[in-house]
Write an enzyme that holds these catalytic residues in place. Structure first.
Site, PDB file in Angstrom:
ATOM      1  N   ASP A   9       0.864  -1.182   0.000  1.00 15.41           N
ATOM      2  CA  ASP A   9       0.000   0.000   0.000  1.00 15.41           C
ATOM      3  C   ASP A   9       0.900   1.231   0.000  1.00 15.41           C
ATOM      4  O   ASP A   9       2.095   1.142   0.259  1.00 15.41           O
ATOM      5  CB  ASP A   9      -0.883  -0.015   1.266  1.00 15.41           C
ATOM      6  CG  ASP A   9      -1.762   1.215   1.373  1.00 15.41           C
ATOM      7  OD1 ASP A   9      -2.444   1.544   0.385  1.00 15.41           O
ATOM      8  OD2 ASP A   9      -1.758   1.883   2.425  1.00 15.41           O
ATOM      9  N   SER A  10       0.301   2.392  -0.240  1.00 14.31           N
ATOM     10  CA  SER A  10       1.063   3.634  -0.182  1.00 14.31           C
ATOM     11  C   SER A  10       1.494   3.950   1.255  1.00 14.31           C
ATOM     12  O   SER A  10       2.392   4.744   1.472  1.00 14.31           O
ATOM     13  CB  SER A  10       0.203   4.777  -0.711  1.00 14.31           C
ATOM     14  OG  SER A  10      -0.982   4.865   0.058  1.00 14.31           O
ATOM     15  N   GLY A  42      -2.259   9.267  -3.759  1.00 15.36           N
ATOM     16  CA  GLY A  42      -3.478   9.848  -4.328  1.00 15.36           C
ATOM     17  C   GLY A  42      -3.294  11.085  -5.178  1.00 15.36           C
ATOM     18  O   GLY A  42      -4.173  11.438  -5.955  1.00 15.36           O
ATOM     19  N   CYS A  72      -3.782  -0.972  -2.102  1.00  9.15           N
ATOM     20  CA  CYS A  72      -4.091   0.446  -2.319  1.00  9.15           C
ATOM     21  C   CYS A  72      -4.957   0.619  -3.573  1.00  9.15           C
ATOM     22  O   CYS A  72      -4.626   0.090  -4.640  1.00  9.15           O
ATOM     23  CB  CYS A  72      -2.761   1.163  -2.499  1.00  9.15           C
ATOM     24  SG  CYS A  72      -2.861   2.892  -2.881  1.00  9.15           S
ATOM     25  N   ASN A  73      -6.037   1.369  -3.436  1.00  9.83           N
ATOM     26  CA  ASN A  73      -6.909   1.620  -4.587  1.00  9.83           C
ATOM     27  C   ASN A  73      -6.180   2.405  -5.671  1.00  9.83           C
ATOM     28  O   ASN A  73      -6.322   2.116  -6.861  1.00  9.83           O
ATOM     29  CB  ASN A  73      -8.134   2.418  -4.152  1.00  9.83           C
ATOM     30  CG  ASN A  73      -9.264   1.522  -3.715  1.00  9.83           C
ATOM     31  OD1 ASN A  73     -10.112   1.176  -4.504  1.00  9.83           O
ATOM     32  ND2 ASN A  73      -9.238   1.103  -2.465  1.00  9.83           N
ATOM     33  N   THR A  74      -5.422   3.421  -5.242  1.00  7.94           N
ATOM     34  CA  THR A  74      -4.731   4.261  -6.219  1.00  7.94           C
ATOM     35  C   THR A  74      -3.694   3.436  -6.987  1.00  7.94           C
ATOM     36  O   THR A  74      -3.623   3.491  -8.215  1.00  7.94           O
ATOM     37  CB  THR A  74      -4.054   5.454  -5.507  1.00  7.94           C
ATOM     38  OG1 THR A  74      -5.032   6.104  -4.694  1.00  7.94           O
ATOM     39  CG2 THR A  74      -3.487   6.442  -6.497  1.00  7.94           C
ATOM     40  N   GLU A 153      -6.697   9.686   8.645  1.00  8.77           N
ATOM     41  CA  GLU A 153      -5.343   9.409   9.142  1.00  8.77           C
ATOM     42  C   GLU A 153      -5.029  10.237  10.396  1.00  8.77           C
ATOM     43  O   GLU A 153      -4.350   9.775  11.307  1.00  8.77           O
ATOM     44  CB  GLU A 153      -4.341   9.750   8.038  1.00  8.77           C
ATOM     45  CG  GLU A 153      -3.039   9.083   8.256  1.00  8.77           C
ATOM     46  CD  GLU A 153      -2.498   8.454   6.983  1.00  8.77           C
ATOM     47  OE1 GLU A 153      -3.250   8.148   6.053  1.00  8.77           O
ATOM     48  OE2 GLU A 153      -1.292   8.282   6.951  1.00  8.77           O
ATOM     49  N   CYS A 185     -11.114   3.640  -1.416  1.00 10.25           N
ATOM     50  CA  CYS A 185      -9.840   4.024  -0.795  1.00 10.25           C
ATOM     51  C   CYS A 185      -9.679   3.211   0.489  1.00 10.25           C
ATOM     52  O   CYS A 185     -10.672   2.996   1.204  1.00 10.25           O
ATOM     53  CB  CYS A 185      -9.849   5.519  -0.496  1.00 10.25           C
ATOM     54  SG  CYS A 185      -8.482   6.081   0.516  1.00 10.25           S
ATOM     55  N   THR A 186      -8.456   2.779   0.742  1.00 10.07           N
ATOM     56  CA  THR A 186      -8.166   1.952   1.926  1.00 10.07           C
ATOM     57  C   THR A 186      -8.730   2.505   3.228  1.00 10.07           C
ATOM     58  O   THR A 186      -9.138   1.755   4.111  1.00 10.07           O
ATOM     59  CB  THR A 186      -6.633   1.856   2.101  1.00 10.07           C
ATOM     60  OG1 THR A 186      -6.064   3.152   1.943  1.00 10.07           O
ATOM     61  CG2 THR A 186      -6.031   0.898   1.100  1.00 10.07           C
ATOM     62  N   HIS A 187      -8.725   3.839   3.359  1.00  9.97           N
ATOM     63  CA  HIS A 187      -9.072   4.477   4.634  1.00  9.97           C
ATOM     64  C   HIS A 187     -10.574   4.521   4.934  1.00  9.97           C
ATOM     65  O   HIS A 187     -10.972   4.593   6.087  1.00  9.97           O
ATOM     66  CB  HIS A 187      -8.603   5.931   4.636  1.00  9.97           C
ATOM     67  CG  HIS A 187      -7.119   6.107   4.626  1.00  9.97           C
ATOM     68  ND1 HIS A 187      -6.305   5.479   3.723  1.00  9.97           N
ATOM     69  CD2 HIS A 187      -6.318   6.860   5.408  1.00  9.97           C
ATOM     70  CE1 HIS A 187      -5.038   5.840   3.956  1.00  9.97           C
ATOM     71  NE2 HIS A 187      -5.030   6.682   4.972  1.00  9.97           N
TER      72      HIS A 187
HETATM   73  N1  DGL Z   1      -4.046   3.984  -0.066  1.00  7.21           N
HETATM   74  C1  DGL Z   1      -4.606   5.038  -0.885  1.00  7.21           C
HETATM   75  C2  DGL Z   1      -5.809   4.484  -1.672  1.00  7.21           C
HETATM   76  O1  DGL Z   1      -6.399   3.475  -1.302  1.00  7.21           O
HETATM   77  C3  DGL Z   1      -5.030   6.240  -0.073  1.00  7.21           C
HETATM   78  C4  DGL Z   1      -3.879   7.026   0.506  1.00  7.21           C
HETATM   79  C5  DGL Z   1      -2.994   7.653  -0.534  1.00  7.21           C
HETATM   80  O2  DGL Z   1      -3.407   8.568  -1.267  1.00  7.21           O
HETATM   81  O3  DGL Z   1      -1.843   7.225  -0.607  1.00  7.21           O
HETATM   82  O4  DGL Z   1      -6.190   5.045  -2.664  1.00  7.21           O
END
Ligand code: DGL
Length: 264
Positions: A9-10, A42, A72-74, A153, A185-187
């Site tokens: 993940d990021s 992101g 990570c979605n991005t 976060e 998005c993960t969050h």
């Molecule tokens: N993990 C990223 C996502 O799921 C969100 C945080 C980021 O922008 O790095 O898109």
């Protein structure tokens, strides 16, 4: 198969996905890599994200991983196809977008689905493209919600600030008449309850935790790579470490874990 799963993940948001994997596939051991030195992804360029994703994938393969999960979605939007082309036949790569698209289509009742995600995910058009390919009759309403990830976060949820920000995004007229919303998005799974309250429980919410872990269970079974017995300890690496990251792990993973610094 007694080899670990590589999850990346990021940053630490992907721990929500890692936690679902640990619950649904309890025999598996994983190596998590959170690229905290480069987050957020992101608002990064395609070139940068693909470069980071390649370096992380190389590290996970070098550590004997049997599959890679892009939590990570991005990174899923920007680097999945790229990594798949690069590592085809070498290692299975799983992203968090396809299982969600599949689940929304399989539901069979949705006519208009909303998506909230980072700017880069939205701009990629990947969700819309995959949805159109699977079911062109489903309309999508897509909105970048860049304030949500940093807000979560920083620990804002179930309070005045989170209510205001969530309401501001979700009351956007494009979401009128949606019957489902993808939390892309993960969050966002951490504010799922508030989002559900906003829609008074009338909109079905999809996030990338259990859906992805269940999809993995299906793929691992099919490929014959499920771990037959309980494996050793998970490892959680990050490319930069601060007290803040360590503290947030409890919220994202739902338990105490120890981050280890690893610069690639
Ligand atoms: N993990 C990223 C996502 O799921 C969100 C945080 C980021 O922008 O790095 O898109």
């Amino acid at each position: 198969m007694e080899r670990p799963i590589g999850i990346f993940d990021s940053g630490i948001g992907g721990l929500t996905v890692a936690h679902a994997i640990s619950r649904i596939l309890p025999n598996e051991r994983f190596i998590y890599f959170g690229d905290t030195a480069h987050m957020p992804y992101g608002d990064k360029s395609k070139d940068a994200i693909q470069r980071y994703a390649t370096a992380i994938t190389k590290f996970l393969i070098a550590n004997n991983c049997k599959a890679i999960v892009i939590a990570c979605n991005t990174a899923s939007a920007i680097s999945y196809q790229f990594l798949r082309d690069k590592y085809k036949g070498i290692i299975p790569i799983i992203n968090v977008i396809d299982p969600i698209i599949e689940a929304t289509v399989a539901d069979g009742t949705h006519k208009k689905i909303g998506l909230i995600a980072t700017k880069t995910t939205v701009k990629s058009g990947v969700y819309q493209e995959k949805m159109t390919r699977r079911n062109p009759n489903i309309e999508m309403a897509v909105l970048a919600a860049p304030l949500l990830a940093p807000m979560i976060e920083e620990g804002f949820s179930e309070d005045k600030i989170s209510h205001t920000v969530i309401e501001n995004y979700l009351s956007n007229p494009i979401f009128k008449d949606i019957d489902a919303l993808i939390l892309g998005c993960t969050h966002y799974v951490l504010i799922k309850k508030e989002i559900n309250e906003f829609f008074k429980g009338k909109v079905k919410l999809y996030d990338s935790t259990d859906i992805v872990a269940l999809k993995m269970a299906e793929i691992f079974k099919r490929e014959g790579i499920l771990s037959p017995k309980k494996m050793g300890e998970h490892h959680f690496y990050v490319s930069d470490i601060t007290d803040g990251f360590q503290e947030s792990t409890t919220r994202f993973y739902g338990g105490n874990i120890r981050l280890e610094l690893l610069k690639l």
